[in-house]
Design a protein around this motif. Structure first.
Motif, PDB file in Angstrom:
ATOM      1  N   SER A 229       0.868  -1.165   0.000  1.00 59.96           N
ATOM      2  CA  SER A 229       0.000   0.000   0.000  1.00 59.96           C
ATOM      3  C   SER A 229       0.910   1.221   0.000  1.00 59.96           C
ATOM      4  CB  SER A 229      -0.938   0.006   1.207  1.00 59.96           C
ATOM      5  OG  SER A 229      -0.236   0.304   2.392  1.00 59.96           O
ATOM      6  N   ASP A 230       0.326   2.388  -0.244  1.00 51.64           N
ATOM      7  CA  ASP A 230       1.105   3.614  -0.373  1.00 51.64           C
ATOM      8  C   ASP A 230       0.183   4.776  -0.055  1.00 51.64           C
ATOM      9  OD1 ASP A 230       3.033   5.471  -1.019  1.00 51.64           O
ATOM     10  OD2 ASP A 230       3.041   5.063  -3.168  1.00 51.64           O
ATOM     11  N   CYS A 231       0.500   5.532   0.981  1.00 45.24           N
ATOM     12  CA  CYS A 231      -0.381   6.622   1.406  1.00 45.24           C
ATOM     13  C   CYS A 231       0.450   7.758   1.992  1.00 45.24           C
ATOM     14  CB  CYS A 231      -1.369   6.111   2.453  1.00 45.24           C
ATOM     15  SG  CYS A 231      -2.410   7.392   3.173  1.00 45.24           S
ATOM     16  N   GLY A 293       0.796  10.124 -10.219  1.00 47.16           N
ATOM     17  CA  GLY A 293       0.638   8.847  -9.513  1.00 47.16           C
ATOM     18  C   GLY A 293       1.248   7.691 -10.277  1.00 47.16           C
ATOM     19  N   HIS A 294       1.117   6.513  -9.678  1.00 46.19           N
ATOM     20  CA  HIS A 294       1.732   5.303 -10.228  1.00 46.19           C
ATOM     21  C   HIS A 294       0.934   4.091  -9.794  1.00 46.19           C
ATOM     22  CE1 HIS A 294       3.279   4.472  -6.152  1.00 46.19           C
ATOM     23  NE2 HIS A 294       3.455   5.785  -6.069  1.00 46.19           N
ATOM     24  N   GLY A 295       1.094   3.003 -10.511  1.00 45.01           N
ATOM     25  CA  GLY A 295       0.479   1.754 -10.110  1.00 45.01           C
ATOM     26  C   GLY A 295       1.162   1.196  -8.868  1.00 45.01           C
ATOM     27  N   VAL A 322      -2.974   8.629  -6.367  1.00 41.48           N
ATOM     28  CA  VAL A 322      -3.226  10.000  -6.825  1.00 41.48           C
ATOM     29  C   VAL A 322      -2.575  10.886  -5.773  1.00 41.48           C
ATOM     30  CG1 VAL A 322      -4.981  11.746  -7.293  1.00 41.48           C
ATOM     31  CG2 VAL A 322      -5.348   9.369  -8.014  1.00 41.48           C
ATOM     32  N   GLU A 323      -1.440  11.502  -6.141  1.00 43.28           N
ATOM     33  CA  GLU A 323      -0.608  12.149  -5.126  1.00 43.28           C
ATOM     34  C   GLU A 323       0.030  13.454  -5.600  1.00 43.28           C
ATOM     35  OE1 GLU A 323       3.160  10.119  -4.273  1.00 43.28           O
ATOM     36  OE2 GLU A 323       2.510   8.462  -5.532  1.00 43.28           O
ATOM     37  N   PRO A 324      -0.803  14.463  -5.825  1.00 41.68           N
ATOM     38  CA  PRO A 324      -0.209  15.760  -6.173  1.00 41.68           C
ATOM     39  C   PRO A 324       0.535  16.332  -4.966  1.00 41.68           C
ATOM     40  CG  PRO A 324      -2.549  16.023  -5.703  1.00 41.68           C
ATOM     41  CD  PRO A 324      -2.268  14.537  -5.673  1.00 41.68           C
ATOM     42  N   ILE A 336      -0.536  14.859  -0.707  1.00 37.25           N
ATOM     43  CA  ILE A 336      -1.654  14.039  -0.238  1.00 37.25           C
ATOM     44  C   ILE A 336      -1.817  12.915  -1.245  1.00 37.25           C
ATOM     45  CG2 ILE A 336      -4.113  13.963   0.321  1.00 37.25           C
ATOM     46  CD1 ILE A 336      -3.961  16.987   0.907  1.00 37.25           C
ATOM     47  N   GLU A 337      -1.788  11.678  -0.741  1.00 37.22           N
ATOM     48  CA  GLU A 337      -1.760  10.520  -1.636  1.00 37.22           C
ATOM     49  C   GLU A 337      -2.778   9.477  -1.185  1.00 37.22           C
ATOM     50  OE1 GLU A 337       1.803   8.102  -1.286  1.00 37.22           O
ATOM     51  OE2 GLU A 337       1.545   7.340  -3.328  1.00 37.22           O
ATOM     52  N   ASP A 338      -3.680   9.147  -2.083  1.00 37.00           N
ATOM     53  CA  ASP A 338      -4.618   8.046  -1.867  1.00 37.00           C
ATOM     54  C   ASP A 338      -4.307   6.923  -2.840  1.00 37.00           C
ATOM     55  OD1 ASP A 338      -6.225   9.043   0.163  1.00 37.00           O
ATOM     56  OD2 ASP A 338      -7.569  10.070  -1.229  1.00 37.00           O
TER      57      ASP A 338
HETATM   58 ZN    ZN Z   1       3.317   6.871  -4.247  1.00 38.96          ZN
END
Ligand code: ZN
Ligand code: ZN
Length: 361
Positions: A229-231, A293-295, A322-324, A336-338
Motif C-alpha cells: 500500500s502507499d499513502c 501517480g503510479h500503479g 493519486v498524489e499531487p 496528499i496521496e490516496d
Molecule cells: Zn506513491
C-alpha cells in the motif's frame, strides 16, 4: 491456498498464454522473481518459469524444492542445478521469449550457447508487467488489507503526537506499528519530513526534532501477502502561516479533483493534467515536479504511471495512487496521496484516513 484462490492464480498464466499467441511466441522464459511470484506464488530467491501453450514449468534448485511444493500449484515443478541456465536453455522451444529488461547480457550469452538448434531467443519484456497492471480479486484483497493497516498506523500516530519527536523515531515507530498490526513489513522505508525538509519529495528521515507550527509530510505503506500500500498525509503541528495553509488547501482540492477524473478510459496524462492545471493556475507550476501517480501491487512503483507525458488509458482493475504535491523550497512541502481502484464509474478510494488538515502537536 483455497481452490478458488488457486484458480485465480492459474488464470494469470492463462492470460499470459493468450499474449504468447499475439506475439507469436512458442514459449516465454520468466526470470524476474516478481513475475515468477505473480504467476506461481513462489517467494524464494531462485526460481524461473517456462510457459507455453501446453506446458507450465517451474524450475528451482534443491534449496527451494520443499518450499515450492507447498507454494507452487498449476506448474510442473522441476529441480534444477543452482545455476539454472543450462536446465532452462534445454527446455526452450521455437520462438522463445525472454524478459529482456531483466536477463543480463551474461545469461543471455549462456542461454544462446546452450539452446538447441532451431530455438530463437526473442526479446519479450513487459508482458507480465502489463498483465500485472490489472489486478484480480486476490490482489485487490491483499492491497485493501495493506491499506487498512496503514490507516490504523496513521490513527495511532495522530493520537501519539509529533512535536518533539525526531523524524527518524516517528518513521521507525510507524514501521513497527505496521508490523504489529499484521503487515509483513513496510512497503518502503517511511518518509517523515518536517518543515523545509518536506519540500524534498523523497526526503530521508533525520535525527531532528519536529517543531511546532509547521507541516510534516509522512509517506508510508504496508506489505501484505507481498502486496504494497502507499499513502501520504501532511499534518500541521500548530498554527500555519498563510503560504503553508494555502498550499495545503490547494493540494487537497487538486487531489479531490484528480480523483474525480480517475476512471476506465481516462488518458493517463489527462488525469495528471486535472491536478497539474489547478496547481499551475495557482502559480506553483515549478513546485509540483513529479507525476500525479503510479500503479501499486507486488512492487510499490509499477505501471501504469500517471504523468505529463504518459501514454495510455486507465483500465478497470488498475490500482493507482493519486498524489499531487506542492513543494516550497526552504519552507514546507505538502503531498496528499490516496490509493484507488479504477472502475467503470467513480474510483474505489481504498485509503480511509481523512484528508482535511489535521493538527497533531
Ligand atoms: Zn506513491
Ligand atoms: Zn507514497
Amino acid at each position: 491456498m483455497s481452490v478458488s484462490a488457486e484458480a485465480t492464480v492459474d488464470a494469470r498464466t492463462d492470460r499470459l498464454v493468450g499474449l504468447l499467441d499475439e506475439r507469436e511466441l512458442d514459449c516465454l522464459l520468466v526470470t524476474n522473481l516478481v513475475n515468477v511470484r505473480y504467476l506461481t506464488g513462489f517467494t524464494g530467491t531462485n526460481g524461473a518459469c517456462i510457459v507455453s501453450r501446453d506446458e507450465r514449468l517451474f524450475l528451482t534448485d534443491f534449496r527451494y524444492v520443499e518450499q515450492a511444493s507447498s507454494q507452487v500449484h498449476g506448474y510442473e515443478r522441476v529441480e534444477a542445478g543452482r545455476d539454472m541456465v543450462g536446465d532452462l536453455a534445454n527446455r526452450l522451444r521455437g520462438r522463445a521469449g525472454f524478459e529482456d529488461g531483466h536477463v543480463t547480457v551474461e545469461i543471455h550469452r549462456k542461454l544462446g550457447e546452450k539452446i538447441d538448434d532451431g530455438v530463437e531467443l526473442v526479446p519479450a519484456g513487459g508482458l507480465l508487467e502489463g498483465l500485472r497492471e490489472v489486478k484480480d480479486e486476490l490482489e485487490l484483497g491483499a492491497i485493501r488489507a495493506a491499506t487498512e493497516i496503514a490507516d490504523e498506523a496513521y490513527e495511532e500516530l495522530r493520537d501519539r503526537g509529533l512535536v518533539g519527536r525526531t523524524e527518524r523515531e516517528v518513521a521507525v515507530s510507524l514501521m513497527r506499528s505496521l508490523e504489529d498490526r499484521g503487515a509483513e513489513g513496510p512497503s518502503f522505508p517511511a518518509i517523515v519530513a518536517a518543515g523545509e525538509h518536506g519540500a524534498l519529495p523523497h526526503a530521508e528521515p533525520r535525527d531532528t526534532e519536529i517543531p511546532r507550527d509547521t507541516l510534516v509530510v509522512i509517506d508510508m505503506g504496508a506489505r501484505v501477502d507481498g502486496y504494497c500500500s502507499d499513502c501520504t498525509r501532511t499534518f500541521a503541528t500548530g498554527q500555519l502561516d498563510g503560504a503553508a495553509a494555502d498550499a495545503y488547501e490547494l493540494v487537497r482540492r487538486a487531489q479531490e479533483k484528480a480523483l474525480g477524473a480517475v476512471r476506465a478510459g481516462a488518458a493517463y496524462r489527462d488525469v495528471d493534467a486535472v491536478a497539474r492545471n489547478m496547481i499551475d493556475a495557482a502559480g506553483h507550476a515549478e513546485h509540483f515536479g513529479h507525476g500525479l501517480g503510479h500503479g501499486v501491487g507486488l512492487e510499490v512503483h509499477e505501471g501504469p504511471r500517471l504523468g505529463k507525458t504518459a501514454e495510455g488509458e486507465l483500465r478497470v482493475g488498475n490500482v493507482v495512487t493519486v498524489e499531487p504535491g506542492v513543494y516550497l523550497p526552504g519552507e514546507v512541502g505538502v503531498r496528499i496521496e490516496d490509493l484507488v481502484v479504477v472502475t467503470d464509474n467513480d474510483p474505489e478510494i481504498i485509503t480511509g484516513f481523512p484528508k482535511e488538515l489535521i493538527t497533531v502537536s
